[in-house]
Design a protein around this motif. Sequence first.
Motif, PDB file in Angstrom:
ATOM      1  N   ALA A 192      25.225  54.705 110.419  1.00 17.90           N
ATOM      2  CA  ALA A 192      25.048  55.430 111.781  1.00 17.90           C
ATOM      3  C   ALA A 192      25.916  54.858 113.061  1.00 17.90           C
ATOM      4  N   GLY A 227      29.466  55.650 112.309  1.00 23.93           N
ATOM      5  CA  GLY A 227      29.869  57.063 112.599  1.00 23.93           C
ATOM      6  C   GLY A 227      30.079  57.318 114.075  1.00 23.93           C
ATOM      7  N   ARG A 228      29.257  56.674 114.822  1.00 22.08           N
ATOM      8  CA  ARG A 228      29.161  56.753 116.198  1.00 22.08           C
ATOM      9  C   ARG A 228      30.471  56.006 116.783  1.00 22.08           C
ATOM     10  N   ARG A 264      19.375  60.470 103.438  1.00 25.23           N
ATOM     11  CA  ARG A 264      19.857  60.100 104.629  1.00 25.23           C
ATOM     12  C   ARG A 264      21.159  59.381 104.682  1.00 25.23           C
ATOM     13  N   GLU A 308      23.483  62.152 105.358  1.00 24.49           N
ATOM     14  CA  GLU A 308      23.286  62.729 106.594  1.00 24.49           C
ATOM     15  C   GLU A 308      23.981  61.898 107.532  1.00 24.49           C
ATOM     16  N   GLY A 309      23.941  60.556 107.425  1.00 19.02           N
ATOM     17  CA  GLY A 309      24.812  59.848 108.134  1.00 19.02           C
ATOM     18  C   GLY A 309      26.130  60.079 108.340  1.00 19.02           C
ATOM     19  N   ASP A 350      27.628  62.613 107.435  1.00 23.28           N
ATOM     20  CA  ASP A 350      28.007  64.107 107.543  1.00 23.28           C
ATOM     21  C   ASP A 350      28.281  63.962 109.038  1.00 23.28           C
ATOM     22  N   SER A 351      27.643  63.117 109.929  1.00 21.66           N
ATOM     23  CA  SER A 351      27.396  63.233 111.462  1.00 21.66           C
ATOM     24  C   SER A 351      29.002  63.071 111.965  1.00 21.66           C
ATOM     25  N   THR A 411      30.591  66.546 111.441  1.00 24.17           N
ATOM     26  CA  THR A 411      30.017  67.512 112.432  1.00 24.17           C
ATOM     27  C   THR A 411      30.372  67.497 113.689  1.00 24.17           C
ATOM     28  N   GLY A 412      30.593  66.026 114.253  1.00 26.49           N
ATOM     29  CA  GLY A 412      30.623  65.954 115.530  1.00 26.49           C
ATOM     30  C   GLY A 412      32.307  66.449 115.979  1.00 26.49           C
TER      31      GLY A 412
END
Length: 168
Positions: free
Chosen positions: A40, A43-44, A93, A96-97, A99-100, A103-104
């Motif tokens: 996470a 990704g950020r 999860r 999902e992480g 994928d962020s 998506t962003g």
Amino acid sequence: VEPPIQDLSMDHIAAEAGISRGLLFHYFPTKTDFYLACIAAAGRRMLRNTGPDPDAPGEEQVATTVRLMVQQIARRRDFYLALVHGHGVADTRVSEGVDSVRTGNTTRVVSALGLAEAQRDVVRAWWAYVEERALTWSAPPPARRRPGIDALVAECVAALSALLEISA
């Protein structure tokens, strides 16, 4: 070469961080929780590092984001491959992480170009193309000559235009 995070022991991670194993487990009850938090955070950071000037024209924002994404992947190619393709943890999860980021960036492009919501899936699929081109472009040089980054960015932007035109 750094070992993948999933191959590190929690003792090693705690020692590298200069904290006790108990404190690490206080914040991250399992190794998977720690791994997910790392994904996470990565990704950020990637989204922060690839953000264009929001006041620039839409097409310029797209080209800038593509350029920054290609440069980010090229700089940290092994890390990116491990992040996207080498999860090593059987947990939904993780996907999902990862994928962020896609998506962003999809949201950025849809917003920058003022696209209809119906074209979001096309833009999302195009990001997979951009990521693959960046990975191919940043691979150790093969016998053939690779294009410069300007040519690669132009190709990716042209591919998006073509996909949006076909899907309209």
